[in-house]
Design a protein around this motif. Structure first.
Motif, PDB file in Angstrom:
ATOM      1  N   LEU A   4      10.181 -35.605  35.983  1.00  0.00           N
ATOM      2  CA  LEU A   4      10.759 -36.352  34.862  1.00  0.00           C
ATOM      3  C   LEU A   4       9.713 -37.210  34.156  1.00  0.00           C
ATOM      4  O   LEU A   4       9.751 -37.369  32.936  1.00  0.00           O
ATOM      5  CB  LEU A   4      11.934 -37.198  35.334  1.00  0.00           C
ATOM      6  N   GLU A   5       8.774 -37.764  34.915  1.00  0.00           N
ATOM      7  CA  GLU A   5       7.698 -38.547  34.300  1.00  0.00           C
ATOM      8  C   GLU A   5       6.851 -37.677  33.384  1.00  0.00           C
ATOM      9  O   GLU A   5       6.499 -38.073  32.278  1.00  0.00           O
ATOM     10  CB  GLU A   5       6.799 -39.169  35.365  1.00  0.00           C
ATOM     11  N   LEU A   6       6.510 -36.476  33.849  1.00  0.00           N
ATOM     12  CA  LEU A   6       5.694 -35.589  33.033  1.00  0.00           C
ATOM     13  C   LEU A   6       6.496 -34.976  31.884  1.00  0.00           C
ATOM     14  O   LEU A   6       5.945 -34.669  30.831  1.00  0.00           O
ATOM     15  CB  LEU A   6       5.082 -34.486  33.900  1.00  0.00           C
ATOM     16  N   HIS A   7       7.804 -34.804  32.081  1.00  0.00           N
ATOM     17  CA  HIS A   7       8.651 -34.208  31.040  1.00  0.00           C
ATOM     18  C   HIS A   7       9.014 -35.222  29.956  1.00  0.00           C
ATOM     19  O   HIS A   7       8.912 -34.928  28.769  1.00  0.00           O
ATOM     20  CB  HIS A   7       9.929 -33.648  31.665  1.00  0.00           C
ATOM     21  N   ALA A   8       9.442 -36.410  30.357  1.00  0.00           N
ATOM     22  CA  ALA A   8       9.998 -37.366  29.403  1.00  0.00           C
ATOM     23  C   ALA A   8       9.199 -38.653  29.287  1.00  0.00           C
ATOM     24  O   ALA A   8       9.500 -39.476  28.440  1.00  0.00           O
ATOM     25  CB  ALA A   8      11.436 -37.707  29.802  1.00  0.00           C
ATOM     26  N   GLY A   9       8.214 -38.849  30.101  1.00  0.00           N
ATOM     27  CA  GLY A   9       7.453 -40.093  30.071  1.00  0.00           C
ATOM     28  C   GLY A   9       6.480 -40.129  28.914  1.00  0.00           C
ATOM     29  O   GLY A   9       6.138 -39.115  28.317  1.00  0.00           O
ATOM     30  N   GLY A  10       6.028 -41.310  28.574  1.00  0.00           N
ATOM     31  CA  GLY A  10       5.028 -41.446  27.529  1.00  0.00           C
ATOM     32  C   GLY A  10       5.614 -41.394  26.132  1.00  0.00           C
ATOM     33  O   GLY A  10       6.814 -41.315  25.925  1.00  0.00           O
ATOM     34  N   VAL A  11       4.726 -41.394  25.157  1.00  0.00           N
ATOM     35  CA  VAL A  11       5.132 -41.438  23.763  1.00  0.00           C
ATOM     36  C   VAL A  11       5.654 -40.082  23.278  1.00  0.00           C
ATOM     37  O   VAL A  11       6.618 -39.999  22.550  1.00  0.00           O
ATOM     38  CB  VAL A  11       3.940 -41.897  22.883  1.00  0.00           C
ATOM     39  N   ALA A  12       5.031 -39.004  23.692  1.00  0.00           N
ATOM     40  CA  ALA A  12       5.401 -37.673  23.198  1.00  0.00           C
ATOM     41  C   ALA A  12       6.125 -36.894  24.287  1.00  0.00           C
ATOM     42  O   ALA A  12       5.683 -35.857  24.724  1.00  0.00           O
ATOM     43  CB  ALA A  12       4.160 -36.926  22.738  1.00  0.00           C
ATOM     44  N   GLY A  13       7.250 -37.402  24.738  1.00  0.00           N
ATOM     45  CA  GLY A  13       7.951 -36.790  25.853  1.00  0.00           C
ATOM     46  C   GLY A  13       8.916 -35.696  25.461  1.00  0.00           C
ATOM     47  O   GLY A  13       8.998 -35.295  24.315  1.00  0.00           O
ATOM     48  N   PHE A  73       9.017 -32.452  26.526  1.00  0.00           N
ATOM     49  CA  PHE A  73       8.467 -31.135  26.256  1.00  0.00           C
ATOM     50  C   PHE A  73       9.461 -30.100  26.756  1.00  0.00           C
ATOM     51  O   PHE A  73      10.298 -30.371  27.599  1.00  0.00           O
ATOM     52  CB  PHE A  73       7.131 -30.959  26.977  1.00  0.00           C
ATOM     53  N   GLY A  74       9.343 -28.898  26.285  1.00  0.00           N
ATOM     54  CA  GLY A  74      10.213 -27.819  26.732  1.00  0.00           C
ATOM     55  C   GLY A  74       9.898 -27.397  28.156  1.00  0.00           C
ATOM     56  O   GLY A  74       8.982 -27.912  28.800  1.00  0.00           O
ATOM     57  N   ARG A  75      10.650 -26.419  28.633  1.00  0.00           N
ATOM     58  CA  ARG A  75      10.514 -25.945  30.007  1.00  0.00           C
ATOM     59  C   ARG A  75       9.100 -25.456  30.304  1.00  0.00           C
ATOM     60  O   ARG A  75       8.478 -25.881  31.285  1.00  0.00           O
ATOM     61  CB  ARG A  75      11.517 -24.818  30.255  1.00  0.00           C
ATOM     62  N   ASP A  76       8.566 -24.574  29.474  1.00  0.00           N
ATOM     63  CA  ASP A  76       7.270 -23.966  29.765  1.00  0.00           C
ATOM     64  C   ASP A  76       6.132 -24.987  29.757  1.00  0.00           C
ATOM     65  O   ASP A  76       5.258 -24.953  30.620  1.00  0.00           O
ATOM     66  CB  ASP A  76       6.977 -22.843  28.772  1.00  0.00           C
ATOM     67  N   LYS A  77       6.151 -25.893  28.797  1.00  0.00           N
ATOM     68  CA  LYS A  77       5.087 -26.895  28.730  1.00  0.00           C
ATOM     69  C   LYS A  77       5.198 -27.876  29.906  1.00  0.00           C
ATOM     70  O   LYS A  77       4.194 -28.286  30.466  1.00  0.00           O
ATOM     71  CB  LYS A  77       5.126 -27.644  27.403  1.00  0.00           C
ATOM     72  N   THR A  78       6.418 -28.223  30.282  1.00  0.00           N
ATOM     73  CA  THR A  78       6.598 -29.118  31.431  1.00  0.00           C
ATOM     74  C   THR A  78       6.117 -28.438  32.705  1.00  0.00           C
ATOM     75  O   THR A  78       5.437 -29.062  33.526  1.00  0.00           O
ATOM     76  CB  THR A  78       8.071 -29.545  31.563  1.00  0.00           C
ATOM     77  N   ILE A  79       6.447 -27.167  32.881  1.00  0.00           N
ATOM     78  CA  ILE A  79       5.966 -26.433  34.061  1.00  0.00           C
ATOM     79  C   ILE A  79       4.440 -26.434  34.089  1.00  0.00           C
ATOM     80  O   ILE A  79       3.825 -26.678  35.129  1.00  0.00           O
ATOM     81  CB  ILE A  79       6.520 -24.989  34.079  1.00  0.00           C
ATOM     82  N   ALA A  80       3.812 -26.179  32.951  1.00  0.00           N
ATOM     83  CA  ALA A  80       2.348 -26.169  32.883  1.00  0.00           C
ATOM     84  C   ALA A  80       1.764 -27.530  33.237  1.00  0.00           C
ATOM     85  O   ALA A  80       0.772 -27.617  33.970  1.00  0.00           O
ATOM     86  CB  ALA A  80       1.886 -25.733  31.497  1.00  0.00           C
TER      87      ALA A  80
END
Length: 149
Positions: A47-56, A58-65
């Motif tokens: 969740l931190e990598l998916h929704a954290g930060g200013v530009a949160g 991201f879609g499934r593929d970018k979050t997986i990456a």
């Protein structure tokens, strides 16, 4: 025992060497990726990598990456996809119905209430009273931002 338990125990007792895993300062790594056992920490990190930060969000593929670049566990792709799929913000942003029709301009009216425009806006986020749509009426003589008299 956790999915990394045997590897961790073997490396901590120095009974065997592993080309794949490394134990460093009490943390288990696969290559340069931190191994995270099945705990709520996995969900938190995703969740931190998916929704954290200013530009949160991201879609499934970018979050997986993003997660794969830093972290490892065997079912990572499937687990990350499930977490992103359940993200409420992403669900609201991805509206399934899109109005792709072209609007037909209406003739310019000369007196109030000669031409009105009406439309329903559907699929909005649900309110506390369980409403998810609005009905809009516009008097074209007065324009959309003037009160109707």
């Amino acid at each position: 025992m956790s999915r990394f338990g045997k590897v961790y125990d073997a490396l901590s007792e120095d009974k065997s060497r592993s080309n794949e895993f490394v134990l460093q300062d009490g943390f288990l790594f696969k290559g340069n990726k931190l191994c995270v056992p099945r705990t709520s920490v996995q969900d938190f990190l995703v969740l931190e990598l998916h929704a954290g930060g200013v530009a949160g969000h991201f879609g499934r593929d970018k979050t997986i990456a993003l997660v794969e670049d830093r972290i490892y566990w065997p079912s990572l792709k499937r687990d990350v996809a499930k977490i992103v799929e359940r993200c409420r913000t992403c669900q609201l942003a991805k509206h399934k119905r899109k109005n792709t029709r072209l609007y037909t301009p209406l003739p310019e009216p000369h007196v109030p209430w000669q031409d009105i425009s009406m439309d329903f806006v559907l699929g909005l986020p649900t309110t506390l009273r369980k409403h998810d749509s609005i009905f809009v009426v516009v008097d074209l003589q007065n324009g959309p931002f003037h009160p109707l008299l």
